[in-house]
Design a protein around this motif. Structure first.
Motif, PDB file in Angstrom:
ATOM      1  N   PHE A  84     -20.079 143.153  43.377  1.00 43.53           N
ATOM      2  CA  PHE A  84     -19.350 144.231  44.048  1.00 43.53           C
ATOM      3  C   PHE A  84     -20.301 145.264  44.656  1.00 43.53           C
ATOM      4  CE2 PHE A  84     -16.384 142.924  40.588  1.00 43.53           C
ATOM      5  CZ  PHE A  84     -15.346 142.471  41.379  1.00 43.53           C
ATOM      6  N   GLY A  85     -21.600 144.949  44.696  1.00 42.44           N
ATOM      7  CA  GLY A  85     -22.571 145.895  45.218  1.00 42.44           C
ATOM      8  C   GLY A  85     -22.868 147.025  44.255  1.00 42.44           C
ATOM      9  N   ALA A  86     -22.608 146.805  42.979  1.00 45.29           N
ATOM     10  CA  ALA A  86     -22.831 147.819  41.941  1.00 45.29           C
ATOM     11  C   ALA A  86     -23.929 147.351  40.990  1.00 45.29           C
ATOM     12  CB  ALA A  86     -21.535 148.070  41.169  1.00 45.29           C
ATOM     13  N   SER A  87     -24.292 148.238  40.078  1.00 47.64           N
ATOM     14  CA  SER A  87     -25.276 147.916  39.047  1.00 47.64           C
ATOM     15  C   SER A  87     -24.870 148.639  37.770  1.00 47.64           C
ATOM     16  CB  SER A  87     -26.675 148.350  39.489  1.00 47.64           C
ATOM     17  OG  SER A  87     -26.777 149.766  39.464  1.00 47.64           O
ATOM     18  N   LEU A  88     -25.668 148.480  36.746  1.00 49.05           N
ATOM     19  CA  LEU A  88     -25.392 149.207  35.510  1.00 49.05           C
ATOM     20  C   LEU A  88     -25.468 150.720  35.719  1.00 49.05           C
ATOM     21  CD1 LEU A  88     -27.204 146.934  32.893  1.00 49.05           C
ATOM     22  CD2 LEU A  88     -24.739 147.240  33.175  1.00 49.05           C
ATOM     23  N   ASP A  89     -26.141 151.170  36.779  1.00 50.06           N
ATOM     24  CA  ASP A  89     -26.172 152.601  37.096  1.00 50.06           C
ATOM     25  C   ASP A  89     -24.776 153.140  37.406  1.00 50.06           C
ATOM     26  OD1 ASP A  89     -28.929 152.764  36.788  1.00 50.06           O
ATOM     27  OD2 ASP A  89     -29.330 152.458  38.916  1.00 50.06           O
ATOM     28  N   ASN A  90     -23.857 152.271  37.795  1.00 51.40           N
ATOM     29  CA  ASN A  90     -22.490 152.684  38.114  1.00 51.40           C
ATOM     30  C   ASN A  90     -21.579 152.718  36.897  1.00 51.40           C
ATOM     31  OD1 ASN A  90     -23.499 150.958  40.720  1.00 51.40           O
ATOM     32  ND2 ASN A  90     -22.328 152.768  41.295  1.00 51.40           N
ATOM     33  N   VAL A  91     -22.066 152.239  35.753  1.00 52.57           N
ATOM     34  CA  VAL A  91     -21.243 152.184  34.544  1.00 52.57           C
ATOM     35  C   VAL A  91     -21.019 153.595  34.003  1.00 52.57           C
ATOM     36  CG1 VAL A  91     -21.141 151.372  32.144  1.00 52.57           C
ATOM     37  CG2 VAL A  91     -21.905 149.830  33.967  1.00 52.57           C
ATOM     38  N   VAL A  92     -19.751 153.898  33.700  1.00 53.43           N
ATOM     39  CA  VAL A  92     -19.405 155.193  33.116  1.00 53.43           C
ATOM     40  C   VAL A  92     -18.938 155.050  31.669  1.00 53.43           C
ATOM     41  CG1 VAL A  92     -18.884 156.285  35.334  1.00 53.43           C
ATOM     42  CG2 VAL A  92     -17.051 155.149  34.046  1.00 53.43           C
ATOM     43  N   THR A 143     -17.369 145.358  26.938  1.00 57.42           N
ATOM     44  CA  THR A 143     -16.590 145.622  28.143  1.00 57.42           C
ATOM     45  C   THR A 143     -17.200 146.825  28.855  1.00 57.42           C
ATOM     46  OG1 THR A 143     -15.021 147.108  27.063  1.00 57.42           O
ATOM     47  CG2 THR A 143     -14.466 144.762  27.082  1.00 57.42           C
ATOM     48  N   PHE A 144     -16.989 146.901  30.163  1.00 57.17           N
ATOM     49  CA  PHE A 144     -17.575 147.961  30.971  1.00 57.17           C
ATOM     50  C   PHE A 144     -16.561 148.493  31.977  1.00 57.17           C
ATOM     51  CE2 PHE A 144     -20.871 145.009  29.753  1.00 57.17           C
ATOM     52  CZ  PHE A 144     -21.956 145.795  29.424  1.00 57.17           C
ATOM     53  N   THR A 145     -16.690 149.772  32.290  1.00 51.10           N
ATOM     54  CA  THR A 145     -15.985 150.368  33.422  1.00 51.10           C
ATOM     55  C   THR A 145     -17.053 151.010  34.295  1.00 51.10           C
ATOM     56  OG1 THR A 145     -14.022 150.828  32.098  1.00 51.10           O
ATOM     57  CG2 THR A 145     -14.267 152.065  34.157  1.00 51.10           C
ATOM     58  N   ALA A 146     -17.020 150.665  35.573  1.00 47.68           N
ATOM     59  CA  ALA A 146     -17.987 151.210  36.525  1.00 47.68           C
ATOM     60  C   ALA A 146     -17.240 151.877  37.683  1.00 47.68           C
ATOM     61  CB  ALA A 146     -18.902 150.097  37.056  1.00 47.68           C
ATOM     62  N   VAL A 147     -17.894 152.817  38.302  1.00 47.23           N
ATOM     63  CA  VAL A 147     -17.308 153.535  39.430  1.00 47.23           C
ATOM     64  C   VAL A 147     -18.285 153.495  40.600  1.00 47.23           C
ATOM     65  CG1 VAL A 147     -16.422 155.744  40.257  1.00 47.23           C
ATOM     66  CG2 VAL A 147     -16.035 155.058  37.870  1.00 47.23           C
ATOM     67  N   LEU A 148     -17.770 153.055  41.733  1.00 52.27           N
ATOM     68  CA  LEU A 148     -18.559 153.070  42.970  1.00 52.27           C
ATOM     69  C   LEU A 148     -18.349 154.407  43.679  1.00 52.27           C
ATOM     70  CD1 LEU A 148     -17.690 149.502  44.263  1.00 52.27           C
ATOM     71  CD2 LEU A 148     -19.906 150.268  43.418  1.00 52.27           C
ATOM     72  N   PRO A 149     -19.311 154.838  44.480  1.00 51.72           N
ATOM     73  CA  PRO A 149     -19.100 156.069  45.254  1.00 51.72           C
ATOM     74  C   PRO A 149     -17.877 155.894  46.168  1.00 51.72           C
ATOM     75  CG  PRO A 149     -21.374 155.342  45.420  1.00 51.72           C
ATOM     76  CD  PRO A 149     -20.623 154.247  44.731  1.00 51.72           C
ATOM     77  N   GLU A 150     -17.135 156.973  46.342  1.00 53.32           N
ATOM     78  CA  GLU A 150     -15.971 156.901  47.235  1.00 53.32           C
ATOM     79  C   GLU A 150     -16.450 156.841  48.664  1.00 53.32           C
ATOM     80  OE1 GLU A 150     -12.563 159.289  46.471  1.00 53.32           O
ATOM     81  OE2 GLU A 150     -13.198 159.626  44.406  1.00 53.32           O
ATOM     82  N   ILE A 151     -15.752 156.036  49.440  1.00 56.17           N
ATOM     83  CA  ILE A 151     -16.151 155.848  50.839  1.00 56.17           C
ATOM     84  C   ILE A 151     -15.413 156.824  51.727  1.00 56.17           C
ATOM     85  CG2 ILE A 151     -16.181 154.215  52.744  1.00 56.17           C
ATOM     86  CD1 ILE A 151     -16.361 151.992  50.655  1.00 56.17           C
TER      87      ILE A 151
END
Length: 151
Positions: A84-92, A143-151
């Motif tokens: 999804f173009g994300a990484s562990l840096d996006n995990v909240v 389990t993980f929840t990640a958030v991408l920057p809003e476009i």
């Protein structure tokens, strides 16, 4: 009055046998939120990495492979997030389900620090002891929840 609202979902898979056997997606993206299903320490063919040795009752005999299982689990989550173009840096948020809390706690800081590339990851984290996971040789599932920057 009944109303059904449809949402746009994107799914990610790793191609392991239990995706079809159980019938689920490894991760789902809705908007800028990614929810990653429980990950475990398997290779690309679905073979468990660092399986725990089992005793006569079919239960883990020791928890010495916890670190290796945890490390591989984080790597699998990173592979999914990358779809999804994300990484562990996006995990909240993450939730670790483990058979032995002490064994997990003993290695968690080291492994999590390596996975997130920082000593104190900015991630809400839950560590929960359970009596059983999907496979007898499995010691951990995350389990993980990640958030991408809003476009």
């Amino acid at each position: 009055m009944t109303s059904t609202a449809f949402i746009k979902k994107e799914a990610a898979y790793l191609g392991v046998p239990w995706e079809d056997a159980y019938g689920y997606a490894q991760a789902i993206k809705v908007g800028n939120i990614i929810r990653v299903s429980g990950q475990l320490s398997h290779d690309s063919n679905g073979k468990l990495v660092a399986p725990a040795a089992l005793n006569e009752q079919g239960k883990p005999a020791d928890f010495s492979t916890m670190e290796a299982q945890m490390r591989t689990t984080y790597a699998n989550a990173a592979r999914l997030l990358a779809q999804f173009g994300a990484s562990l840096d996006n995990v909240v948020e993450e939730t670790l389900f483990v058979l032995d809390v002490d064994a997990a706690f003993a290695v968690a800081a080291k492994v999590r620090g390596e996975a997130y590339d920082v000593a104190r990851p900015q991630v809400a984290s839950n560590l929960i002891g359970v009596t059983r996971l999907a496979f007898p040789e499995q010691l951990i599932e995350i389990t993980f929840t990640a958030v991408l920057p809003e476009i």
